[in-house]
Structure formats: C-alpha cells, structure tokens
Design a protein around this motif. Sequence first.
Motif, mmCIF file in Angstrom:
data_model
loop_
_atom_site.group_PDB
_atom_site.id
_atom_site.type_symbol
_atom_site.label_atom_id
_atom_site.label_comp_id
_atom_site.label_asym_id
_atom_site.label_seq_id
_atom_site.Cartn_x
_atom_site.Cartn_y
_atom_site.Cartn_z
ATOM 1 N N TYR A 109 0.813 -1.226 0.000
ATOM 2 C CA TYR A 109 0.000 0.000 0.000
ATOM 3 C C TYR A 109 0.840 1.267 0.000
ATOM 4 C CZ TYR A 109 -4.083 -2.924 0.692
ATOM 5 O OH TYR A 109 -5.067 -3.848 0.525
ATOM 6 N N ILE A 154 -7.872 -4.812 1.258
ATOM 7 C CA ILE A 154 -8.539 -3.649 0.669
ATOM 8 C C ILE A 154 -8.187 -3.596 -0.809
ATOM 9 C CG2 ILE A 154 -8.697 -1.133 0.709
ATOM 10 C CD1 ILE A 154 -7.649 -1.482 3.735
ATOM 11 N N ALA A 158 -8.857 0.884 -2.429
ATOM 12 C CA ALA A 158 -7.453 1.214 -2.159
ATOM 13 C C ALA A 158 -7.028 2.459 -2.927
ATOM 14 C CB ALA A 158 -6.559 0.047 -2.538
ATOM 15 N N PHE A 159 -6.140 3.214 -2.331
ATOM 16 C CA PHE A 159 -5.467 4.364 -2.944
ATOM 17 C C PHE A 159 -6.376 5.573 -3.149
ATOM 18 C CE2 PHE A 159 -3.237 0.515 -4.562
ATOM 19 C CZ PHE A 159 -2.225 0.580 -3.623
ATOM 20 N N PHE A 166 -11.728 2.017 4.968
ATOM 21 C CA PHE A 166 -11.611 1.273 3.710
ATOM 22 C C PHE A 166 -12.224 -0.113 3.852
ATOM 23 C CE2 PHE A 166 -8.389 4.481 3.935
ATOM 24 C CZ PHE A 166 -8.318 5.002 2.655
#
Lengths: 541, 1038
Positions: A109, A154, A158-159, A166
């Motif tokens: 991540y 996730i 994500a992001f 999340f």
Amino acid sequence: MRNIKNIARCLLALGIISISSCAKKIDEAFINPNAGVKKPIETLLPGIIGNMVGSSAAAGSAYGTANDGIYIGRYVQFWATNVTGNQYDQMGGATGALDILGSVWAMHYFGMGQNLNRIIEWGTEEKKWDYVGVAHAIKAWSWLTLTNVYGEVILTEAFNTSQLTFKYNDQADVYDTVRSVCRTALSFLNQTGDGVDAQNLAKGDAYFYNGDVNKWKKFVYSVMARSFNQLSNKTTYNADSVLFYCNLAINVNSDNAYARFANTGITGTSNYFGPFRGNVGALRQAQYPVNLLTGLNSRFPGVVDPRAPYLLRQNTNGTYRGIVPNKGASGLVAADRPENYWGQGFDTVTSPTSDAKARYIFRNAAYYPIITAAEIQFMKAEAYYRKGEKPQALTAYQAGIGIAFDMLTADFNANIPPAQAITPTSKAAYLGNPVIVPSAANLKLSHIMLQKYLALYGYGSIEVWNDMRRFHYTDQEGAEQVFTDFTPPAGTDLFINNNNKLVYRARPRYNSEYLYNIAELDRLGALALDYNTKEQWFTQK
Amino acid sequence: MRNLLCMLLLPLMLCVQQTASAQVQTVSGTVVSTRDGSVLEGATVQIKGSTTGTQTDSKGNFSINASKGATIVVSFLGFTGKEYKVGDKISGITIGLVPSDNSLEEVVVALDLKRKPRELGYSTQKVLGSEIQETQRENFINGLQGRVAGLTINPTGGTAGASSSIVLRGFNSLSLSNEPLFVVDGIIMDNSTVNETSGGGSGLGLASDRPNRNNDYTNRISDINPNDIESITVLKGPEATALYGSQASSGAMLITTKKAKSNKLAVQYDDAFRVQQLTRYPDVFEGYQNGENGANANVFRYYGEPYPAGTKLIDNKKYFFKTGFSQTHNIGADFGVKKSVFRVSGSYFNQEGVVPNNNFKRINLRISNTTKIGKYIEITPSLAYVRSENDKVLRSAGGYMLGLFAYPNTYDIRKYQDDAGNKIPVFASNPNLELDNPLFNVNANPSRDETDRYTASLGININPTDWLTITGRFGYDTYRTEGYTLYHPKSFYITQALNGEQDNYWRKYNGYNHTITATAKKDFGKWSTRLMVGTMWQDYNTQMFAIVGNNLKDVTHFDSSNTAPNTRRRLLQNNLGAWNEQVTRQMAGFGEVSVGYNNLVFLNYSHRFEAASTLPKVNRNYNYPGASLSVIITDIFPELKRGTTLNYWKLRTSAASTARLNSPYSTQSVFVDNFASGGGFSYGFVNNNPNLEPEKQQTFEVGTELKLFNNILNFDATYYNTLNKGQIVEGFRLSYATGFVLNTQNAGSTRNQGFEVSADANIFNNTDFGWNVRVNFNKMWNEVVQLPANVAEYYLGDTWLYGNARGGITLHGTTTSITSYGYLRNDAGKILINPLNGLPAIDAVFRVRGDRNPDYTIGTTNTFRYKNWRLSFLWDLKVGGDVFNANKMYLTGIGKSDLTIDRYTPRVVEGILNDGKQNTANPTVNTIAVIPAYLDAYYGANGMPEEAFIEKDVNWLRLRDVSFSYQFPTTFVKKIKGVKSLGAFLTANDLILITNYTGGDPSSNGNTAAGRGVGAWGFDYGSLPTPISINFGIRASF
C-alpha cells in the motif's frame, strides 16, 4: 488638511501597488521548493524494486517480503530462533500494537502503492509503455503476494487519498484482479514504438531485468502461473492453465527474477539478509530442512544433498544439525549447534563487520530471488501430476532439481569452500539416485513439494507457506504425509492464542488497520486473537 | 486581614474630624508621574474624608475646593496614591505619583499601541524586566513561570542551553505549534527551535531525520538579553489574535526594551556569579548484583544475588556530575545629544553546566536610539547582535542518564576508555552492544551549536495633528546556526557496521515584517471615538543544509568531511548543492473601531483580513472579527466607591475568532530520496492535502477587575472559552490504503476553557518598609470534542519515547491525556492474571490512562522591602496532573528501583485468573504465588505495564526564585568616585521542591520545544532534573 488628503491618496495608490505585488510574492511561496510533486518515472522504479525485498529506513524501514519472510520462514520451519518461547516459532500471529508481519502490507500500500500509480499515470502520458507494463507486472505480483499473506484485503477502495476508512474485498476478487492486471501488463509490455526504449527502461530496472521487456513478460506469466497453481484445492482448478503459463514463464536461470543490490555500504543498497543490515542474527537453521538435505528425512533417506554447504551452516563438529522450533538449542551439545547464517557461533546474534563467511542469500550483495525457474518447474510438475501425466511430471521435477542446483553454482557460489562446491559429478549422482528421482510411477506429490521446498529455501517463504497451507501442513496423499516428517508445533509449543490451530494468515498491519479500520476488521473477525488461524479462501476446498 | 483594615481605616476616620472646621478655597495643581515627569490624565483628586473629588484633565491639571489643612488624596491606576496637605500654596502645586510595581498607567497592547487599561475589554498582564533580571535566568522565558496567570513554561530539562516551550492558556492545536508570538518593540521575532525531523529530507531538519527527543536546541527567543527587557506584556486571548492574526492564535508576548531615559551619560554595570548543584535525582536502589532471575550474569540488570557483605559500592553520580559555574557581566550606557538619545548595552554570559561537556556561552550587544525629528516625527531605530555557543550532551533515550542508572555500582565509571581512547566495555566483547558509560557518552558523543543573530528594527511615530497618529514598525531578523552531533563509532547507539555517525547542519533564518497603522481620534461630547487601520506584511524564510554520514575518519573532527562519502545522506536540495528552504509569507489588513461613552463604557470592534502563502489559492484569503466591551461600574455608579472598600470595578468581555495556519507545503505530497539500489525517489510518508483550510479558532472571555481597600488590593479574574474547529491535523494516521502512512486533514475540534485570577496586594508601602504580594491562580480544562469516528487515538510520534506510552488523545478525552498499555481487567474491573505464570495479563492497547493537565496552579510572589534591603521570592504551586515516570519504569526493569527491594518476598498478585471464567459469576481468584527475584519478568513491562508508572495527581510546591538584595546607602556610595549607586544581591533558583512525585523532578519534557501539539511534557525519561543555582553579584551605576 490638503496635505493630509494628498498623503492619503499617495498611500492608497502605494497600497494598491503593494497589495498586488505582495499577492504575487505569496503565490510564489506556496510551492514546496525542496521536493517535487512530480519526478521522472525512471527514478521511481528503483525504489519500488528495492521495496519488493526490504526498503531502507528513509522509505519505510524494512517494508517488503524479506522482513515478513523472517517470520513466515519460521512457520515453514526454514529456521527458528535460538531461544525458547518465541511466539512466531510457535506459529503465533502478531499481537499487541506491533507491526510484525505487516511489512508486505506496508510494501504493497505505501511502498509501491502511489508510486506505481504515478508510473502508470505519467508513463501513459509519456507513452512509455514498457514502464507502464512493468508497473502493472509488479502490481500484479504485489496484489498476489499481499493476498497470500493476509487473505481478504482492501482492493476496490485502495489508494483513495481522501477516504477515512476502507472496505475489504474477498480473496477471490483479488485473484481476479491479479489476472486482469497481468493481462494489462502483458498488453503494455507487448507494445513497441512511442516511448518504449530498452535502454531507458534499464535506467529504472537496472537492479532487476536491466531493460529486458521479454524477461518482464516471463515474470508476468510466472505470476499468472502462481495464481492458477495456488488454487489447486478449488473445483475450478485447471492444471492446463498452470501449464500454459508455466511454459511461457521463467524457465531458465538467466531469466530468474532477482532483486539485485548495489551494495554501496548503506542500508538501502544492501541485501536485507546480509550482515550489514543485520536482520537474521537470531535465526538458526531448523531441523526440518537439515534432515531433508542430510538424508534424515524419510522421503529422501540416506542421501546427502550436495546443496547442503550452500543452504546450511555446519557446526564446530563439521556436521549439519538444525534446531526444533521453541526448543532453543534443542538438546544439541555445544559442538553440534549450528553456526548462524553469517558463519558465527550459535550464540552470536550480532552482525560481523564483513560478510566474508556468509553464503547464499545471506551476503550483503547477494541476489534476492523473487521468482525462479526452479519454482516454475515444480509448479509444472505438480500440474502434470494432478493431471495424471506422471512422466511429464517427472521430467519437470527432474528439471526443477537440476535448475535449482545450477542456480546455486551460477549465482550463489560465493564463500563456498571449493572442496564442498557442487560438481557436475555430485549433481549427477544426486539426480541419478532413485531415492531422489524415482521412476514416474513412484513419483509422489511429496517428492515435488519437498524438492520445491529446498529449491525455495530461504527466499521463497511465502510461496512455500502457500504450498504448506494448500496441504494444511499435514495433508496426506494416500497414507503418506505430503510434507513428509513435517511436524507443526503442538501442545505448549503452539502459541496460546492459536487455540490449538495452525497458522493460516497474518493479521493486517497493526498501525495501518487496527487503529483506524476497526469496523471492517470486526466484520472479518480480525479482532479475534486467533484470526491468524483462520483458513484463507484460496486453500479451502 | 481585618486588623490590617482597621489600621488603615483608623487614620482616615481621624481625618474626617480634622477637616470639618477649616476655610474653603480653590486649590489647583498638576499631577505627574515621578518616573518620567509626564502628566497624568484622569487621576482622581479627592478631599480626604469627603466625597468631594475631581479628575485631572488631559494636561494633568486639577482644581478643587479645599480648606487649608485639609488632605488631598491623589490616586491613579497603576500608581501608589499620595496625600498632600493643603498649606499656604494653593496653586501650581505639583504632585508626583510613584508608579506602583504593577504599573498599568498605559499598557502596550497589540501592534505596539498604547491603551489605557480602562478601555481594554480583555486581560493583559505585565511583567517588569527588573523582575525577570532578578531571577538571573539566562533564558528569560524560564523566569516567567508563576508570574502570569495562564502561562506555563515547560523546560526540556536542567541542562545548559536547554529549550523551553511556553504555552498561554493551554493547548488548542493538536499538531501545530501552541507557542505564542514574540513581538519586540512592535517587531515580530523568531522563536523557533531546530526541528530534527526533516520528512525524508523534504523539509527543514536533520538529514538523519529523527524525532525531537535525543538532543536539544535552544529556543531562539532566549537570544534576547534579559537585561534589555523593560517589560513584557502578555496577551493571552482573543485580542492578540484579533490584531496579530494567525501567527498569534496562541497569544502574544510583547517585549518592550529599555530605552535611554535622557541624553545625560549614565552607565550601569552588573554582574552575577552562579554555582549550580544537582540535588534532585531519582532514588536508585543498590542491593543486588548483575544478573537475571536470581542468578548472577553479565548483564546490565540487577536481579542477581545480593551483594556479599562488605562489597564496596561506588556512587558513580558523584564522579559524573560536577558543580556548575557561570558568570554574567552586563553593561549599559545611556547618552545622547539633544533630542536624540542612545542606549548601548552588552552582556557576556558563560556557563559550565552540572553535566560534563555541557556549556553555554552568549554575548549580546545592542544599540537603540530615540530621535525626535521636527515637531511631529519620532524614530526609534535599534540594532542587536547575539552570539551563542552551546556544547551539548545527548539526552533522554540516548542520554547519559540511562547509562548512569544502568552502570554497575561496583564499577568506577571513570574507567571508560583505554589509553588509545577506545571505549572499555564492562561485559560485552563488542562495545557497540553495551550501553554507553555515561562519561563516555558525554565525552565521545559531542554535539554543538553556534549561532550568530542580527536584528535591526525601526520604529516611526508620526503625529501630524493631535487627532492623527501614524506608526510604522519595520523589523529584520536574521541568524545562522551551525551545528553537529557526533556518535562515536563504538557508541551503543550506532551499530558496529556503521562505524560512527555524524550529523552536520547549518540553518539560516531571514525574517522581515512590518506593521503600519494610522489612528484617528475624535471626541464628540461625551462620546470618544477612535479608528485605526493598518497593514502588516510578514516574510519569513528559513534555509537549512544538512548532511549525515557514517564511517568516521576521526572522532576529534566535526566537519562533514569526517564521514565516508558513500554513506552521506542530505536534505533533498542539498544533493544539488542548494539548501532546503521554508518560506511563509502573509499579508494582512486590519481595522479597529472604538467607541467610548463618557470614559465609562468602551466598545471595540476589529476585523482582520489575511492572505497566507501556506494555503491553497482557493482558501488563501480569509478574515475574522473581534469585539470587546469594557464597562467601569464604579464610575457609572460612583456611590459604590463610597468608603474605601471598593475603589474601582470594571467588567469586560471580548470575543474573537482567528485562523491558525498549516505548516508550509503541507498541501503538496512530494517525492523524497529513495536509497535503494539505483537511487531515485519515492513518495514520502505524508499524504498532504491540496484542499486544506485554515484552522478556525473562536474564543470568548469575560472578566472583571477590582481595586479594593484604597487600591491596596488589585484583583483580576477571567474566564475564557476557546473552540478550535476544523483542526489541521498533520501526521494523522489512517489505513495505509491511502497509499501513505500519515495524512493531513481538517479533522477534529478541541475546546479549551480556563479560569484565571491574579491579585496584587500592597500590604505595606511605607518609606522604610513595603510588602507586596502577588498571586496568580490558573485552572484550565480541555476536551477533544470531535475526531473522525474511525480514529480511536491520535498521537504525535515524537511523544512515544519510552515503552508503550505516548501523548495520545481520544474523542471526548482531554487534549493532554497520556495513552499507554496497562493491566488487562475483567468486566468488574479486576486485574486479570496470566494462569501460566501468575503475572498480570497486559492490555496491549493504547488507552487513556492519565492526564497531565493540573487541577490548578498558583504562583505567589512576595516582595519585602526594608530600607535598603529587598527580599523577593516566588512560590510555584501545582496541584494535580499526572506524570509518566519512565525513569522509574526503566529502573524497575533493571532491578534498581525501590519497588524491587522486597523481591524475595513471595506474593500472590491480587486478581482474577484469565482462564476463560474471568467474566463469569465464579471467576477464579489468583492463588499463584511468585517470588519476583526468581521471576524478574514481574518487574518488566509484562508484569508492570506503563500504567503502573503513570503517577497520578502529582503536586509540587517550588521555591522558584528567591532574591535578596542590598542597596548601599548614598552616603557610602558617594565616597567612591564616579559611582552613583551600588547594590549587591544574592539570588537562588529552584532552591526548594516539595512534591509527592517519586522521581527526580516532575517538571520534565521528553521532547524539545520543536515538538508540536501538546508535546511530551509530563514524560520523565532521561532528562536532567533542575539543579539548584545560587547567584551573587553587584549592580552599579556610574
């Protein structure tokens, strides 16, 4: 009074002029003059590659597979610590406010995350399709590695930089994503023209494939093959898919996906397992691989493996012995206790100043394998075996062992005493031994999985853990345990939180999830102290 | 008190009778201040014993009907009242009033403006420079504790050159600075402290990019020579923010410097010599040999066998600490020509601390001038230079103190190196693996800063007409600091492979600011009005160059060439040969309208418009209002003043909102150096936020001022309430799924309230004897009123300095809470016991387990004057507030705290077994007996978690400063040629500390003043307790 009016007029005019020039000066001071919001994508890739193994402090200390590998390597009994009572030797999961076993999470991540996204975004703008392809390739590998360690993760949310919490997705969705990202990667890697340029790609991946797009394609096929192979317990499992991708994947050692190190005397450029970084000082080889390599495993009885000097350490008696998890020195007399991986005494946990006595992947400049040709051969062997095509399975099995030998002699020969080095003769003798390479009819899954275990020793902890979990550590083929003689910790040797169950996953990184994503963790049951024993979807029938 | 009143009232009653029969005539005169001869407008002139009275006009004149022999009583706020007996002279009488110590005649308020106290709708408190100088503290900030209600000083520790953080009215911001703005003669001056965190090289900090714990850097406002300070006015609340804006959202400290009093040559000299001795030290128990679980072993833990009888134990701290010595020499001279007067001052301060190798040296030079040009213009330029040099030692986690705790008391610490200068370990074969001997630590890991600072300012006052004033304040402030920290190759804090580490840096600050205001005044009958408009421009630029490297060539050289080139890391721009830079610019326009009615009611409204460079363009322009009201009750209802009980009663209220700015560049996520093979860049940890808005702070206060008993007692009380909304939370942790580790958001709100009382009583004030008592009471409370629902705890990483305790906050908790691990308990609150070993089970979750906020604090200053003798002392009382005694936890862990004395006594830890039945109706009561000596985990973090070492309700009563001085009689002084006056003094600092705290000194801060938010005050770990100081010196004028 008139004077005052004039002064006032002047001041007003001056005021207006100064306000507009001040506004400009304020605007100029907004942008960060020290660090850029944009950097050439060629300069983003090296850090991402370094992150696959273990990043340096500045980019998040120890994020990557190697740090979690230290713990997972204990689950699969590559090694254990030289003291008793260590919860990871006991197959325990991380407890308390600790980030242990959260390094792959951080790698995926944070370490890769937005950096990969920017390579894709800016690479697309610049039409550097090779970079876009490589970014997708690493992304696919990273998603798969992530889900192998943690299960549900996730994915869809994500992001998103403005979200506070999340949602987690099912593991099946992650597998789908891995394959779709692989396909995207291939479509970009297949593109030529525009900004595609091998020399330019080499600026970014100098310490991986040095600009060779074809090798990156093989890397992607290898990830594909893993993703199909790992689902062997599913009804949807298709051996042909595994074989199809294995054939396109890394098949020779020169295509091996290695993270390489410049070894310039600073943390970030040296191998995570080397003495400079000092991370494996507390680890000692476990009895299980020692027995496999010294003829004490009942699958390979009486055969001393020529690879032992490469993978293992001797003791002062000049023999190979390993320790049993949670048993400290395991009753070994001092002279039987193995050296540590840097060639120092059993009790020494500190790093030596030089790696002159270190071998294999435990040197400062050693390559750190991510995916190897040997692994692909064993996947192939397993797939043929499951299809019932035993002769083909045997061929792949044999090839896998040979490639594993060759990898050591070609790339990991450093500091091996010449007298103990693998020779063509010793290799041939080993391969010619029917205990090791039986007839096709006598080939068992056990042969394949154990040789794969040896081929991936040290670096392949996550993939070996995948295998062990697919066979639930002690699954049998007929009356025989696939991981022959493998004894998971039991009773008081099994961590108390496990509630007598074996480990099947790591909990998500504590400081990422356990403080800020509680609701989702609760939904998943991840707040339970034995969450580490919850079997993942991919190994379930 | 009652007796006292009678004594005071008695003569008054006698007077009443006396005046009854005399003849009435008009008596006229002028009331002036004895300080500078200026006329006093609005002074009350009354016939003693009657209600007849008047006030002086704008020229200080009065006329009153009084009979011969009557006594006229003249009183004026901020001055000691004076009586005048009417004789033959009935006109042209000049009555000089002596300003009382807490002079309030005209106070300097925001923007270097002067206002009469009665107009102010808010509280101000003023501290005279002479009080600060009397304390003899080189960092004048440390002389303020207890002297201002609502002001808290948190020094880093007792080392020479230590930084001190200062907070007014508690903490508002969770992750931004809570320090007030410092304004010297109307010019904003920098008070930053070097921050060691550089955000992966993207900001200003050290290249080693570490938390603000293990070293210290002086907070820069301490560059000011305490001897140059005439007075400090403290603006605590809305008024500061309303006019100074976002920079002053945590209040403002307005420093007025000394100016030449006349153009006649006058020279002053004083000196002080100080000895310092460390008397406070945590209790260290010495009874057992090195070992574990009852067996001797070569470890730095003391759970071995008891010392054999007759073992000679060494008190190593005697070999470590020394007597500190310092000297100060101050010289000042006033001179001038005609309407241009100058003051030149110089100061030399040189301190050797109580810790070896810890020295601080400072030289100050300053020249200021006041020149009248023509009829209307006055200019006040000044120029100041300061150089400071600070030899420092490591502190806290990497400091000497832990070594001193842990070193065996059978071993003489003076044997720390061999003839070749190598570290001699006690047990280990590898010296890097052994805790540094404290003497090795302070000698082999040196650290030093040198700063040169220049400040130039220019004030212009133009009074073209009697109703218009234009003022300008232009200031330029610049300094350059150069420093290093070296870790010896054999130091415990460096791995052997690194072979030493050295940080080098320089930091350069350039700050320019100006404030221009125009004020117009006009009276319409009983209405007085004033309009002020102004503009302010601020431009602050800090540059930094920093480099860190390993593989040291020579431990006696400190420039960066000492490190191996391949190991060097730098701040991002330094890689290109340039410096990193942080620029903040802000433009402001503001106005204030004041309306007064009959000198009784005053209403103020102000509004400020700002534009700041740290914010994104869309949110960059913001504005906020402020308003205040002051009502003089005693003048509206004069009958209240009948008698002498109540002389003055004012009610006031004010409200304002302001903004607090984000750190520069926290709007942009940036790439930092990546040190992987092949180099390049990767995103830093921080998800910065392009949509940040300024933090919004709303405050209101109500207060009252009373003067009682013939102005003997002044009383001021204030309640305030601050709501800080949409806080810019930097370093805000979320799931890494954002792609980052830390985030920046407008998230969270805090409310901060408090009650302040200051009282001043001139109990006696005769020619020969005077006794003044001042009391400052402060009570604050605070709450986190909003945090995003998913954020269970927010903390600043810097505060996590030992074990598992940190300055964490939770929703609806306080902003000053401590979060830590603790005991696991069942639903009934009983401690759970691990059935395997009989030790407590640990709740490994950071929960709120303490609050550092005190219940209240009281500072009391007593000043006695008898003829030429003067005695003044300040007691500082703190009641309540928790402290994390990490020292004790450390000492307990290694077997040296007194908690471990009875280690051989078997015991059963009281609690319930954690066996699955702990929450049933029949839980299993623990019966497992343990003998801790054989199970020393009993004393470790798994037996005694951090919760056990958060000491609750820590009180202290400190004698902060006591000063005794003698002024030689003029008859004596006259005999010495050229000397006008001569005095001598003896001052002691921190002489007495009475506390229920079990450690060395509960006033401790684990972070430096560079730490933001609430910081790590109340975390006592490896810091030097405050030593006792005794100063003596002389004062002379020529």
